[in-house]
Structures are given as C-alpha cells and as structure tokens.
Design a protein around this motif. Structure first.
Motif, PDB file in Angstrom:
ATOM      1  N   ARG A 171      10.870  46.248  13.392  1.00 16.82           N
ATOM      2  CA  ARG A 171      11.239  45.047  13.107  1.00 16.82           C
ATOM      3  C   ARG A 171      10.709  43.871  14.202  1.00 16.82           C
ATOM      4  NH1 ARG A 171      15.855  42.079  14.013  1.00 16.82           N
ATOM      5  NH2 ARG A 171      16.999  43.891  14.723  1.00 16.82           N
ATOM      6  N   LYS A 172      11.220  44.368  15.458  1.00 18.25           N
ATOM      7  CA  LYS A 172      11.099  43.538  16.783  1.00 18.25           C
ATOM      8  C   LYS A 172       9.160  43.241  16.511  1.00 18.25           C
ATOM      9  CE  LYS A 172      14.906  42.220  17.941  1.00 18.25           C
ATOM     10  NZ  LYS A 172      15.490  40.909  18.181  1.00 18.25           N
ATOM     11  N   LEU A 173       8.603  44.243  16.499  1.00 16.41           N
ATOM     12  CA  LEU A 173       7.019  44.159  16.532  1.00 16.41           C
ATOM     13  C   LEU A 173       6.558  43.160  15.401  1.00 16.41           C
ATOM     14  CD1 LEU A 173       4.307  44.926  17.810  1.00 16.41           C
ATOM     15  CD2 LEU A 173       4.298  46.972  16.092  1.00 16.41           C
ATOM     16  N   ASP A 174       7.211  43.214  14.205  1.00 16.29           N
ATOM     17  CA  ASP A 174       6.714  42.445  13.223  1.00 16.29           C
ATOM     18  C   ASP A 174       7.012  40.827  13.516  1.00 16.29           C
ATOM     19  OD1 ASP A 174       5.945  41.751  10.398  1.00 16.29           O
ATOM     20  OD2 ASP A 174       7.670  41.127  10.321  1.00 16.29           O
ATOM     21  N   GLN A 175       8.392  40.817  14.162  1.00 16.80           N
ATOM     22  CA  GLN A 175       8.650  39.227  14.547  1.00 16.80           C
ATOM     23  C   GLN A 175       7.666  38.770  15.280  1.00 16.80           C
ATOM     24  OE1 GLN A 175      12.257  39.284  16.582  1.00 16.80           O
ATOM     25  NE2 GLN A 175      12.616  36.890  16.736  1.00 16.80           N
ATOM     26  N   TRP A 176       7.289  39.612  16.468  1.00 19.47           N
ATOM     27  CA  TRP A 176       6.215  39.139  17.447  1.00 19.47           C
ATOM     28  C   TRP A 176       4.993  38.768  16.883  1.00 19.47           C
ATOM     29  CZ3 TRP A 176       4.605  36.646  21.303  1.00 19.47           C
ATOM     30  CH2 TRP A 176       3.357  37.019  21.820  1.00 19.47           C
ATOM     31  N   ASP A 177       4.520  39.645  15.844  1.00 25.69           N
ATOM     32  CA  ASP A 177       3.327  39.475  15.287  1.00 25.69           C
ATOM     33  C   ASP A 177       3.182  38.014  14.368  1.00 25.69           C
ATOM     34  OD1 ASP A 177       2.050  41.817  16.051  1.00 25.69           O
ATOM     35  OD2 ASP A 177       2.505  42.842  14.401  1.00 25.69           O
ATOM     36  N   ARG A 178       4.483  37.941  13.798  1.00 27.49           N
ATOM     37  CA  ARG A 178       4.502  36.637  12.763  1.00 27.49           C
ATOM     38  C   ARG A 178       4.436  35.205  13.812  1.00 27.49           C
ATOM     39  NH1 ARG A 178       8.924  36.648   9.896  1.00 27.49           N
ATOM     40  NH2 ARG A 178       9.841  38.289  10.637  1.00 27.49           N
TER      41      ARG A 178
END
Length: 700
Positions: free
Chosen positions: A61-68
C-alpha cells in the motif's frame, strides 16, 4: 549552457497522510504553485517499510502511494532529489524512532559490516529496480531523478559525536557499533604503521618545556588502544581523521560502483551531506556534487519539554551558520543544500528568508531546501501546535519560503562574478592537526562579499571540478595565511588565520583586483559586509540584513525606531522585530510593477508555551492551539511611477483579500502604516499591492 536553480521541498514521507488520487494531485499542484521545482522525499525508506512484517519487503500500500505520488510530481515537472536511505534502520521492519531501533545504526555499520553492506545493496536494488506502473519507468532509469543521496548524514565525524564517546542518543549508547568501529580503526593503524614502535613514534609530541610525550600509553597495543580525541589537534586525532577519510571514500567507491555497474543507475550520486570540518571536505573530493546541511540554532530535542536552543540571531552572528556551509563548496563543482533552517522556536527566525536564500543565490548554489514540510494540503486534517521542522505551519518560516521563491529560485539576487579560493593541502592540514576543525571565520566571512570555494590537493582519488580562475587565492599554513592574487607572481603572507586582520588583508586584495568595487561598504571591524554585487548588506551591530535588487527589496528591523532606506522602498519599524520584503510579481522592477507582494515576518509561538526563564532557551511546555503570531507595526514607503493607482490589501494565508489598507500618496511614493494587530481578520504576514482597486492593470 547556464546554471539552473531548484527550489526544493523537503517532505517527511513517513507521516505523509495523502493517499487518494485527488489528494496527491492537489498536493503536486500546490508545490508547483508555490514555486517548487524539486522534491526531496526524506525517510522514503521508512515510509516504504511502515507496516511491513519482513525486512526488505515494502508495504504494497505504501509502495503504491509512493508510485502515484512520484508520478504526479513527474506530470507537473517536479524533479526528485532522491534519498536512497535516510533512516538508521534502512529497510528494516521496525519503528526507527524506538530507542532499541536506534542501536541498529546501519549508517555506520555499512562502513565495515559485510551483513550491513549486503542489506543496503538489497534495499536500494529493490527501490531502484521497481518499475512504477503509473510511469512505466524504474527509478534507476528515471530522468526525473536529479541526484541520488546514498545515505543521509552518514559522515563518521558527525556520527561519532555520539558513538565514539558513547553519548546517548534518545537514551541509547551504542557500545557495540563503537567497538566494531574501533576494531576497524585499530586494523587500519596496524596496516599503516606495521609496528607498535612506529605508531608510538608517530604519536609523540614535543612539549613547550622541551620534552617529548607519546600519546600512546606504554601499556597499550594495537588491539587495546582507546579512541583519540574526536576534535583534538594531536597526531592521534590526525590519524583518526585520515582513517575517516579513507573509510568514507572507500565506502563511496563501492556504493557508486554497485549503483552504476550492477544496477545501471544513471543519476549523479552524492553522500556526506553534513559536517563542515576539513576532514569532511577532503572526503568530498571524490564526489561530483557537493551537498551540505546547516542550521542556525538547531534544537536539542525538537520542541519537546527539556529541549534547548541558544536563541541566537543570524545577523548578530554575521550569518555564521551560512558562512560555515559556504566554506565546503569545492570550486568547479555544483553545490546544493538539501537541509537548512532557523527552526522553531528561535525568536529571530523572521530573519531566515532574508539571509539564507539571498546568500545562497550570491554563491551560485543550485538548490535550496528548508527542512521540512514546506507545503501541507489542509490544516484541518493535521491541526497541531507549532513544532520544529514543520515549515507549513510556522508563519515566519513559511514566509521565508515565499522569500526563497523570489530571491533565490526566481533569481532576483545576482550571483557573484568573483571568487575567493581557499587552497587546502590535505597532507599538510593533517600534519598541523587542523583536519578535525573547520575553516576559521576570518576566511569564511568572505562568503558574505563574493563567491567562496575550496580547492583540495593531496588527495589521490579526487574528482576534479571544472577549471575556474579565482580572483584571490588563500592558503592556510598553520599560524599564517598565504595569499595570491590572480596573475601575481609571488604569494603574500597575511597575519594569523585566527586574527581578523587576515580577513582585512584578503578584502584589501579583492579591492586592489577590483573584485570589490570602489565604495563597497564592507568593514569587518564594524560588522558590516556588502556583497560585490551591491545587493546585499549585513550589519551585525544593527542586527540588520538588507536586500536591494530591482524586483525585490527588504530588510530585517530589530528594534522600534529603526529605519532602512533602499532604492525604492523605505521601511520604518514602530514595534516588534520583523523581516520585511517587497517584491514585484511581474517582470517589471518595483517602480513599474502593477502587482507586488509585501511580506512581513515576525515571531510565532503556541498558546500557553512556557520556558524555564525569560531567555526562552529551554522548553517547559510546548503549548496548544491556536498559534499566536506576534504583531508588527511599521511604515512601508514604496516609490512607484503611478502611486495614485495603487491599492494595498491584507491577505489571508490562502491569498484571498481580507481588508484594504489606507495609503498616503506623497509625490512618487505610496506610504502605508500597518499595525497587524489591528486587522479585522487578525494578524497576517502577507499583503498585496495592485494597480487599481479591481486588480492588476497593464503595466504602464
């Protein structure tokens, strides 16, 4: 080709709450509107590990937040200055702020612990090779990445302020890491000297009474010798500094090779972003880019009870915090600053925006980053009393960012076209016992009048910068400073480097070479320093910093009755200390601009904040909301081609107009006397001059 300046926003990634697409898009838009062209995602490694149950496995979830988030930055043209690792726990599935997590100390262990080195490699590989599904590009291939910082504040001299002498950090004394580092140092000494007798001879000093004394006790061996003084001037400390430089450069070499050859990263690499000692400068000779952190009055424990500050002023100290930072610039190499500040609760932080940004511009730095949290989405989702390093919530420091956008990023302050170069011969500095110290203030003060940089010799692995011709060259040689003018045949001996006359003579040389023009007001004895451009003047005794450019003019006013006259603006203080700036918001200079911004920075504290005494040096209670902004009472007189067309408005923090301020027209001047305590909507730092009551008109 020409240099580009980046205004960078430092963002604490671990506490970043925005996860929806709408929030992320709004955040990116706010950064661009505020003038930011780069972001430094601080503690990104900690964010990605937040909630993870396994080391080196990112929380999806945190990785996706960073990607976006990074994809949104890219869409809006915002570059990344990427911290590969910030936390001392580096990609570990722990809370790094717990005392037991502090002792992990991978920042130091990566120097000598194979397991820590492998851990670092695996973590950065996972970060850089991950393909962002919203951009289709991995960070290792991403042109959005300006530079990669290998580790944050990992220099050994800085780290050993705690571990070498077992000074507890948040209650943790890291004896294990200190022991491992000592073993590494002892092994290095044995390789360097071979025998204990040679080490004892090397560590023998000649005393004033004619006798000699060895700094190695007779009962000690390579395996049992203790740590030398960290900031001493003896041969034992000199060897410690040599060891630091060797170890740091060796570590950078294998890290850089891994990133470039094994991972295939393309970005410029950097490390060792703090510490202004000569030893740290020697280490940085292998770097293609110089980064430095520096603060005026860093608190001991943020704004928690028991935290202390000295309450010192930037102007009264002759911008000493900036001078020291400027002294690590290496001529011919780009220079950036990814952390600066005059943090809460220092009462003089209204000076910050009129000191750091203009001097960074004078020196030609290419990035400036106040630490941290310069932009926040909505205060209603993070209502909190003021604390250190929360710039968006701190009125004087937020005002400093507005000033940075104009004075530094927009380029209102001119870069010096002259250079004072300090030559440092590393072997000589080691022998003289000066490696653990920084350059003396009588040399670093030159950063207030012209370009300043160092050139290091005697480091075999050094990466040279672009050739630059200095106007004057200074060489510290023990008790004296040698000086050579550009084109001169013979050097001239100045007086002792710890004596102000060394600075006087260097300034005289700059005047003779016409680097300082006739009429330049610089006079160190009076604490006055004027830049060679004529745009900046610092007066220590008046606690006054003046900025005078065609599009921006302002000053710090420390006392009631103090008045400053600039080219087009006259400021008179009737109340509390304040920092004031008037800037054109168009391409036109102040007298022709139809749209101008007036910024008035003062102090701010929390309701009910208390200290141990009237000096406000130690916090007893942090206090609560609401934030209390100290009111200002002053007169601002603006010379303008059409003063009769101007109106002046008080602005809310979001830029909306809240109240019109009466103006008096006298000849070519519009004059406003402003009492922010009398404003109907309450005090504000921001005011807007516009041509005509309905808004900006076409410039005449």
């Amino acid at each position: 080709q020409h240099p580009v300046r980046f205004l960078c926003a430092g963002i604490g990634m671990r506490t970043l709450p925005w996860e929806t697409d709408a929030q992320i898009e709004e955040f990116a838009q706010k950064l661009v509107r505020a003038g930011y062209s780069a972001v430094r995602p601080h503690m990104l490694d900690t964010m990605l590990m937040d909630g993870s149950k396994q080391d080196l496995v990112f929380n999806p979830r945190k990785l996706d937040q960073w990607d976006r988030l990074s994809a949104a930055f890219k869409r809006h043209g915002i570059y990344l200055y990427l911290d590969l690792t910030t936390s001392w726990s580096m990609f570990r599935a722990v809370n790094p702020w717990l005392p037991q997590s502090r002792s992990i100390n991978l920042n130091v262990r990566t120097y000598f612990d194979p397991a820590a080195q492998e851990h670092w490699k695996r973590g950065v590989k996972e970060l850089l090779e991950h393909v962002n599904p919203y951009t289709g590009v991995a960070l290792k291939d991403e042109p959005q990445v300006l530079a990669m910082e290998l580790r944050n504040e990992a220099g050994l001299h800085f780290q050993c302020q705690w571990i070498w002498h077992q000074v507890p950090v948040h209650g943790v004394s890291d004896e294990k890491v200190m022991g491992m580092l000592m073993d590494h140092f002892r092994s290095w000494l044995q390789t360097r000297y071979g025998t204990l007798e040679k080490l004892r001879q090397a560590w023998t000093v000649h005393q004033a009474n004619g006798t000699t004394r060895s700094l190695l006790p007779p009962d000690r061996t390579f395996q049992t010798l203790g740590p030398p003084p960290l900031n001493g001037n003896g041969p034992d400390t000199a060897d410690l500094m040599r060891f630091f430089t060797y170890t740091e450069q060796h570590t950078y070499a294998w890290m850089a090779k891994y990133l470039h050859d094994d991972i295939g990263g393309h970005a410029v690499l950097n490390d060792y972003n703090n510490d202004t000692t000569n030893q740290a400068t020697f280490t940085r000779t292998v770097l293609p880019l110089i980064d430095i952190h520096g603060y005026q009055d860093h608190p001991t424990d943020i704004a928690n009870p028991g935290s202390r500050q000295s309450g010192t002023s930037l102007t009264e100290s002759e911008a000493d915090a900036f001078d020291r930072m400027a002294s690590v610039r290496q001529v011919g190499k780009p220079m950036v600053c990814t952390e600066w500040g005059e943090p809460f609760w220092n009462p003089w932080r209204f000076e910050a925006g009129l000191v750091f940004p203009p001097y960074a511009a004078l020196q030609g730095w290419q990035m400036l980053t106040q630490h941290a949290e310069a932009v926040w989405l909505h205060t209603d989702n993070f209502m909190t009393p003021l604390t250190s390093f929360r710039t968006a919530f701190d009125p004087p420091l937020k005002a400093a960012e507005r000033m940075s956008a104009l004075l530094f990023a927009r380029g209102d302050v001119q870069t010096s076209s002259h250079l004072a170069q300090i030559d440092l011969n590393a072997p000589q500095i080691y022998r003289q016992g000066l490696a653990s110290w920084g350059l003396p203030g009588n040399l670093t003060r030159l950063a207030l009048v012209c370009g300043l940089g160092v050139k290091v010799t005697g480091i075999p692995a050094a990466v040279p910068g672009v050739p630059v011709q200095p106007d004057v060259t200074l060489t510290p040689t023990g008790g004296d400073v040698m000086m050579r003018l550009a084109g001169a045949e013979q050097p001239v001996t100045l007086q002792s480097q710890v004596n102000a006359s060394g600075l006087d003579n260097a300034l005289a040389a700059l005047r003779r070479s016409h680097a300082l023009p006739a009429g330049n007001r610089t006079d160190p004895a009076k604490g006055v320093f004027q830049s060679d451009t004529g745009q900046l003047i610092l007066s220590r005794n008046d606690k006054c910093m003046m900025v005078d450019t065609p599009r921006s003019q302002g000053a710090t006013l420390a006392r009631p009755g103090q008045s400053v006259q600039l080219t087009d603006v006259t400021l008179t203080n009737h109340g509390a200390p304040a920092g004031v700036l008037v800037s054109s918001l168009t391409e036109a200079p102040l007298p022709r601009s139809p749209h101008l911004l007036l910024v008035i920075a003062t102090d701010a504290l929390n309701s009910g904040m208390t200290f141990t005494d009237r000096t406000e040096s130690e916090v007893v209670k942090r206090g609560t909301m609401p934030v209390l902004l100290r009111v200002a009472h002053l007169t601002v007189s603006l010379r303008h081609n059409h003063p009769e067309r101007l109106t002046l408005w008080a602005l809310a923090a979001n830029g909306t107009r809240s109240q019109q301020i009466p103006l008096t027209i006298q000849g070519d001047r519009a004059i406003a006397t402003i009492d922010t305590g009398a404003l109907k909507a309450g005090p504000t730092p921001y005011f807007e001059w516009v041509s005509g009551p309905g808004g900006p008109a076409v410039a005449p």
